[in-house]
Each structure stands twice: as structure tokens, then as C-alpha cells.
Design a protein around this motif. Structure first.
Motif, PDB file in Angstrom:
ATOM      1  N   UNK A 174     -69.401  30.943  15.798  1.00  0.00           N
ATOM      2  CA  UNK A 174     -67.993  30.548  15.949  1.00  0.00           C
ATOM      3  C   UNK A 174     -67.776  29.627  17.150  1.00  0.00           C
ATOM      4  N   UNK A 175     -68.748  29.568  18.045  1.00  0.00           N
ATOM      5  CA  UNK A 175     -68.638  28.664  19.179  1.00  0.00           C
ATOM      6  C   UNK A 175     -67.697  29.137  20.278  1.00  0.00           C
ATOM      7  N   UNK A 176     -67.493  30.443  20.403  1.00  0.00           N
ATOM      8  CA  UNK A 176     -66.609  30.963  21.452  1.00  0.00           C
ATOM      9  C   UNK A 176     -67.192  30.658  22.828  1.00  0.00           C
ATOM     10  N   UNK A 177     -66.335  30.207  23.738  1.00  0.00           N
ATOM     11  CA  UNK A 177     -66.753  29.925  25.114  1.00  0.00           C
ATOM     12  C   UNK A 177     -65.820  30.670  26.061  1.00  0.00           C
ATOM     13  N   UNK A 178     -66.381  31.574  26.853  1.00  0.00           N
ATOM     14  CA  UNK A 178     -65.595  32.306  27.849  1.00  0.00           C
ATOM     15  C   UNK A 178     -65.595  31.531  29.158  1.00  0.00           C
ATOM     16  N   UNK A 179     -64.434  31.324  29.754  1.00  0.00           N
ATOM     17  CA  UNK A 179     -64.408  30.592  31.031  1.00  0.00           C
ATOM     18  C   UNK A 179     -65.098  31.384  32.130  1.00  0.00           C
ATOM     19  N   UNK A 180     -65.664  30.683  33.088  1.00  0.00           N
ATOM     20  CA  UNK A 180     -66.369  31.351  34.172  1.00  0.00           C
ATOM     21  C   UNK A 180     -65.482  31.701  35.346  1.00  0.00           C
ATOM     22  N   UNK A 181     -64.358  30.971  35.503  1.00  0.00           N
ATOM     23  CA  UNK A 181     -63.425  31.172  36.620  1.00  0.00           C
ATOM     24  C   UNK A 181     -64.170  31.152  37.952  1.00  0.00           C
ATOM     25  N   UNK A 182     -64.900  30.039  38.175  1.00  0.00           N
ATOM     26  CA  UNK A 182     -65.754  29.919  39.364  1.00  0.00           C
ATOM     27  C   UNK A 182     -64.987  29.990  40.674  1.00  0.00           C
ATOM     28  N   UNK A 183     -63.718  29.658  40.662  1.00  0.00           N
ATOM     29  CA  UNK A 183     -62.948  29.627  41.913  1.00  0.00           C
ATOM     30  C   UNK A 183     -62.287  30.963  42.245  1.00  0.00           C
ATOM     31  N   UNK A 184     -62.544  31.993  41.428  1.00  0.00           N
ATOM     32  CA  UNK A 184     -61.881  33.283  41.630  1.00  0.00           C
ATOM     33  C   UNK A 184     -62.884  34.387  41.956  1.00  0.00           C
ATOM     34  N   UNK A 185     -63.955  34.035  42.682  1.00  0.00           N
ATOM     35  CA  UNK A 185     -65.003  35.008  42.983  1.00  0.00           C
ATOM     36  C   UNK A 185     -64.518  36.204  43.782  1.00  0.00           C
ATOM     37  N   UNK A 186     -63.694  35.970  44.807  1.00  0.00           N
ATOM     38  CA  UNK A 186     -63.214  37.075  45.640  1.00  0.00           C
ATOM     39  C   UNK A 186     -62.337  38.033  44.844  1.00  0.00           C
ATOM     40  N   UNK A 187     -61.467  37.461  44.015  1.00  0.00           N
ATOM     41  CA  UNK A 187     -60.592  38.309  43.206  1.00  0.00           C
ATOM     42  C   UNK A 187     -61.412  39.173  42.251  1.00  0.00           C
ATOM     43  N   UNK A 188     -62.432  38.584  41.628  1.00  0.00           N
ATOM     44  CA  UNK A 188     -63.271  39.334  40.701  1.00  0.00           C
ATOM     45  C   UNK A 188     -64.032  40.443  41.428  1.00  0.00           C
ATOM     46  N   UNK A 189     -64.465  40.153  42.662  1.00  0.00           N
ATOM     47  CA  UNK A 189     -65.173  41.175  43.444  1.00  0.00           C
ATOM     48  C   UNK A 189     -64.263  42.357  43.744  1.00  0.00           C
ATOM     49  N   UNK A 190     -63.010  42.061  44.109  1.00  0.00           N
ATOM     50  CA  UNK A 190     -62.051  43.136  44.363  1.00  0.00           C
ATOM     51  C   UNK A 190     -61.768  43.942  43.095  1.00  0.00           C
ATOM     52  N   UNK A 191     -61.684  43.247  41.968  1.00  0.00           N
ATOM     53  CA  UNK A 191     -61.438  43.948  40.701  1.00  0.00           C
ATOM     54  C   UNK A 191     -62.612  44.875  40.378  1.00  0.00           C
ATOM     55  N   UNK A 192     -63.832  44.402  40.617  1.00  0.00           N
ATOM     56  CA  UNK A 192     -65.003  45.252  40.342  1.00  0.00           C
ATOM     57  C   UNK A 192     -64.993  46.484  41.244  1.00  0.00           C
ATOM     58  N   UNK A 193     -64.579  46.308  42.499  1.00  0.00           N
ATOM     59  CA  UNK A 193     -64.482  47.459  43.396  1.00  0.00           C
ATOM     60  C   UNK A 193     -63.430  48.449  42.944  1.00  0.00           C
TER      61      UNK A 193
END
Length: 600
Positions: A118-137
């Protein structure tokens, strides 16, 4: 005409196969028991009329999808999800763990192929690393809260019994009170070398005397794997969103949820490997070898058996990492781990411990192969039938395939997985094949290494194309969800586990503590002993006799680990004795009989 009907027919077959097997399992499976790899089915037959009705429904769904505006997307799904047709084969045999594992693998592969086409592409959101780290915590803390709930629910419903976790709690309490007078106690607890966990546990119980505080520590350490996996995945090269999705998938997998209870054994110190190895790998792939070495050394302070794991890692460096310097480091590491294992088991664990002075305590797990390490190592030649019967037991294949299913992309980075070969052989050769399961603590090394390898595998998929990475990540999430459904401690899973009481006994336990004075010697079952840890000297009914030193006895009307005949025998012993009388109690203590020894 036939060409136009090809894709609708294929889609119908895929939907029919997936739907039919799902409904079949829903109607037939009552519960599962991954400890013994059992699937308990209901005494019911799936009527032909139900199957026929479902096929009509699936045909309508297929026609509806093809008449929608997204015909191209539906065609791509139909072309990619063809492995689902293989699920028809599972309808011709009663459900078992082999079929649940096969279902997981087939659906995972189908999801990967369909999403890739189907060619699905998930964005990487490279500029949101800190936010993603907080979410993982935050996700790790949420998981820890769920793990604490599981443990408190288990102990108050009499299924988390006085067992391994209780032994460690008593050891930590003892260490906290004898830090200076008996430092050798820190080298041996529960028959293992657990220096780092012992120090943390002693520190915990120097601040509190609440036995159940171990539940909080246990879950916090277990679910620290979520943010640590995010760190390892980011270090491996995954974009922030992709690393977060992978880390969050662990919350659906059976391993983290099951490690909170380990059936009824509870806390085990080897869980400290979860954050330590992931942090090691994160720094290792960043080529910060000094920091990585620190976490490796800390993991060696967790349990002596992890020397076998790092021995395997040394072999991986020796044979699969090209730089000559890395290969020499691998050879040196493997040799050092052999020496470390013997030093710990022969010297450190024997210091002040008479039991281990006579020999390594864990050798009893391999008594069928020999009485010494040399005999065990040579058992393929001296006892080949026993060795290969243990190694090739079907439970070991279930164990490997089910663990691998949730981390299927680890196959793209198989060289790291090879470090698991020595500990895997060690688990397979244990006397009891029931220990090769996904409900207990023996999965820790495999879970954490496979998680690191799977993250590297996702990076390799991303090197092929963004579509391949998105498909692999989606398939991984699907596999983790199915693993959780088939073997995890979740409200939506088939694995319910054992609970002795439907209602909480918390209020009952508090009431009984008012009747039994602190320090009085209490004889009771393992279920109830957990509520008096550190408060009363505890005696059990292992020999089905009244202990001569017991001052109080607490007898439940039913118990998970003593059958009705054994309980009746104990009741008759107390009834025939003039030394005991029933203590006064309120109706809140119904279904539990409290007796007190008559003072003469």
C-alpha cells in the motif's frame, strides 16, 4: 471477467480465513496457560450454520470494500495479504499453542506485505526528539503503575504467594540491618550473586519496613525498559516517532506484563538487566565504548549467569565485527567471562555462605546431565540421549518462536541474536521443561537482546525504503499485540492466571493482624504468609503437620497449592489436638479459621 473477479475473490478468502479462525478461537478457547503451554478449550462445538453465516458476512464485507472509492487500496491489500489464506489450515485441528504461534507469524507477515504494497509512510518527526523522549518516560511510568496494580491485586487475591519475592524481601531486610556486621550477605541472596540488586534492596528497606514496597521497585525497574528502548532505538538510527512507536509496542507485549508476577514467584533481581543492557547497547552503537562498558560491568553485578550472556556477546564480536581490534576485544571478553563466572561462584558466593561453599547452588537445575560443570559441558558426548531430549523438547521451540514473533525484525540483524545461543542452550537444558516459558523470569535476557536487535532490524528496513520501514514497524506492533493477547497479563488477553479468591482479602488480612500479635510464630499456607512478612516468624504446612513451635495457625477453607484432602488432613489434626482452640473473630474473617495454642 475472471480477471475482474480475481481480487474480490482473493480478498474474500483472506477476510474469511482471518475471520473464521478468529471466531473459531473466540468460541473454542476458554483460557491459556503459557507456563505449561496449554490451551484450555470449552466443551462446545462450532455449528456449521454459524460458519456459513460468517462466510456470507465476509462476502458482503469484501463486496462492500471493492465497491468503495478506494478500490486501488483494496486491491493492494488483497495482493499483499495473501498469507492469510494459510490460516484455513488452522481450522482442521483443535487450538493449541502451536496454532496460536502460527497464527501470530502468518498475520504478522501478511500485515507487513499488505502495508508495504500500500506504500504507507510514517513520518519520523525528526524535530520532536525531546517530546518523544518525555512521552516514552511517561509511558514507562504508566506501565509501572499497571505492574504495581497487578502485584497488589495478586497478593490481595491470594495468588502472589510467599515465594521468591518474599525470600528477597527478607534478605533485603536482613542486609539493611546488618550492613556493617555481615557485608558478605550482599554477595548471595536467593542462591544467586546479586550485588547490585542487593544494594538497592537493602537501601529500600533501610527506609521502610513495608514488605510490599518491593512491588513498586519491581515495576519501576521492569518498565524502565520502555524509555531505555526508546534511547537504544534512537541510538540505532530510528527517527523519534518510529523509536517511540517501537518502545510503546513493548507495553502490549507479554514480557513486561508477565515479569511483574512471574506466575506467583513475583520479583526477581535479573530484571535489572532490562535497563542496563538497553543503555549498554545505546552507547555501544554510538561508539561510546567506555560508557557502554560501565553498563556491562553493572549488569555483571546483577546475576552471575549473565556472564554466559556476555560470553556470547564476546563470540559475536570475535566472529561478526570486522575490525581486528573489535575481534580481539571479543576474544578477551569471552575468556574474561569464563574467569568471572568461576570467581563469582567459587569465591564471592561462598564467602560466609556454607551452602555455596559446598558447590554452586544452581547446579541442581542440571542434575540430569551431571553433578559438575565439566560433566554438564561434556554431557553431549557422555549422555547424548538426555542432552538432546532436553535440548529438542517441543517447549523450547514454542519458547523461541513465540519470543521471536514479537521481534520479527530482529531477523534482519541476526548477528546480535547469536549472543543468545549460550543462555538459550542453558535454559533449554534445565531439568524442568516448564521453565522454558514466557510467563516467568527466564525470558529476560532474550527479551532485551531481541528488542535491541529488532530496533537494528528496523533501521535496516529503513535503509531499503521508508515504505519498508513503515510496513515493518506496523507488523511489529501487530505481532506484539497478538503476543499480548495470547500470553500476556492483560484484561483483554486469554491468559487469566490463577486467583485463589474472587474478592479482595485486604480488609480480612488487616483484621487478622489485629488478632495475631507481632512476633508470634504463625503457621499458615503460602498464600497467607505473604501478608505477615517481617511481622511474624512464619511456618508452613509443607509436611502437613502441626509445627511444635507454632503459637497461631491460620487455615483457609481452600488454597491454590494445597488440595482439599491435604487441607482436610490439617483440619483434622487441629480438631484432634487439645492444645489448640478457635480464636474469636468477626464475620469478616469467614472462610479463614484462626486458631491459637492454649497456654498450659
Amino acid at each position: 471477467m475472471m480477471k475482474k473477479l480475481l481480487y474480490p475473490l482473493l480478498l474474500f478468502l483472506e477476510i474469511s480465513a482471518l475471520g473464521s479462525v478468529t471466531i473459531f478461537y473466540y468460541l473454542m478457547i476458554h483460557t491459556v496457560e503459557p507456563v505449561h503451554w496449554l490451551v484450555m478449550t470449552r466443551n462446545a462445538q462450532v455449528e456449521n450454520s454459524v460458519i456459513l453465516l460468517c462466510q456470507v458476512l465476509f462476502a458482503i464485507i469484501a463486496v462492500f470494500l471493492f465497491r468503495s472509492k478506494n478500490t486501488g487500496l483494496v486491491k493492494n491489500i488483497a495482493r499483499g495479504a495473501w498469507p492469510l489464506v494459510l490460516l484455513y489450515g488452522l481450522l482442521f485441528a483443535p487450538p493449541g499453542y502451536w496454532s496460536l504461534i502460527a497464527f501470530t507469524w502468518i498475520v504478522t507477515i501478511a500485515v507487513f506485505l499488505a502495508v508495504r504494497r500500500c506504500g504507507l509512510v510514517l513520518p519520523g518527526m525528526e524535530t520532536h526528539g525531546k517530546m518523544m523522549a518525555w512521552i516514552s518516560g511517561a509511558a514507562g511510568l504508566a506501565g509501572a503503575a499497571y505492574g504495581m496494580y497487578l502485584q497488589f491485586y495478586g497478593v490481595y487475591h491470594l495468588s502472589l504467594i510467599f515465594s521468591d519475592w518474599s525470600v528477597y524481601v527478607l534478605a533485603y531486610m536482613d542486609m539493611a540491618s546488618s550492613f556493617l556486621s555481615a557485608p558478605w550477605k550482599f554477595f548471595n541472596a536467593g542462591g544467586h550473586f546479586n550485588l547490585l540488586p542487593n544494594c538497592v534492596g537493602a537501601l529500600l528497606y533501610s527506609m521502610t519496613d513495608e514488605p510490599f514496597a518491593i512491588f513498586v521497585l519491581n515495576s519501576l525497574v521492569i518498565y524502565s525498559a520502555v524509555p531505555c528502548t526508546y534511547f537504544a532505538a534512537r541510538s540505532s538510527g530510528l527517527a523519534p516517532l518510529h523509536a517511540l512507536i517501537f518502545a510503546l509496542g513493548l507495553l502490549m507485549h507479554f514480557s513486561l506484563a508477565n515479569l511483574n508476577l512471574c506466575t506467583f514467584y513475583g520479583y526477581h533481581p535479573n530484571i535489572y538487566l532490562l535497563p542496563l543492557f538497553l543503555l549498554f547497547w545505546g552507547f555501544f552503537v554510538r561508539k561510546k565504548y567506555g560508557t557502554a562498558a560501565v553498563f556491562m560491568l553493572l549488569s555483571l553485578m546483577v546475576q552471575e549467569t549473565f556472564a554466559v550472556l556476555w560470553f556470547g556477546f564476546g563470540l559475536v564480536l570475535l566472529f561478526f565485527f570486522p575490525p581486528k581490534k573489535m575481534r580481539l576485544s571479543g576474544a578477551a571478553l569471552s575468556i574474561a567471562m569464563v574467569g568471572w563466572f568461576f570467581f563469582v561462584t567459587r569465591v564471592l558466593m561462598s564467602w560466609g555462605n556454607a551452602e555455596n561453599a559446598a558447590g554452586y547452588q544452581q547446579m541442581f537445575h542440571y542434575s540430569n546431565l551431571g553433578n559438575s560443570i565439566s560433566q554438564i559441558l561434556l554431557s553431549p558426548f557422555y549422555r547424548p540421549s538426555v542432552f538432546f531430549n532436553e535440548l529438542l523438547a517441543v517447549e523450547n521451540f514454542y519458547f523461541a518462536l513465540f519470543l521471536l514473533a514479537g521481534f520479527c525484525t530482529s531477523l534482519f540483524y541476526a548477528r546480535l541474536m547469536l549472543m543468545l545461543l549460550p543462555p538459550f542452550i542453558g535454559v533449554c537444558l534445565l531439568n524442568n521443561t516448564e521453565l522454558s516459558n514466557v510467563a516467568m523470569q527466564y525470558q529476560v535476557e532474550f527479551f532485551v537482546v531481541l528488542a535491541a536487535a529488532a530496533a537494528m532490524g528496523l533501521v535496516k528496513c529503513g535503509n531499503l525504503s521508508r515504505e519498508t520501514l513503515s510496513a515493518a514497524l506496523t507488523a511489529t506492533l501487530c505481532a506484539m499485540l497478538l503476543c499480548g493477547i495470547f500470553a500476556g497479563r492483560f484484561p483483554w488477553s486469554l491468559y487469566s492466571g490463577m486467583m485463589a479468591e474472587k474478592d479482595s482479602c485486604r480488609e480480612k488480612a488487616e483484621h487478622l493482624k489485629k488478632l495475631i500479635p507481632p512476633g508470634a510464630k504463625l503457621q499458615t499456607t503460602l498464600n497467607w504468609q505473604a501478608h505477615f512478612i517481617g511481622r511474624n516468624p512464619l511456618l508452613d504446612f509443607a509436611d502437613l503437620k502441626i509445627h511444635p513451635d507454632a503459637e497461631y495457625a491460620l487455615l483457609p477453607q481452600r488454597d491454590l497449592f494445597l488440595d482439599a484432602d491435604a487441607l482436610q488432613k490439617i483440619f483434622r489434626l487441629f480438631a484432634a489436638s487439645d492444645d489448640w482452640k478457635v480464636a474469636p473473630f468477626d464475620p469478616i474473617s469467614e472462610r479463614v479459621l484462626l486458631l491459637v495454642r492454649v497456654k498450659k
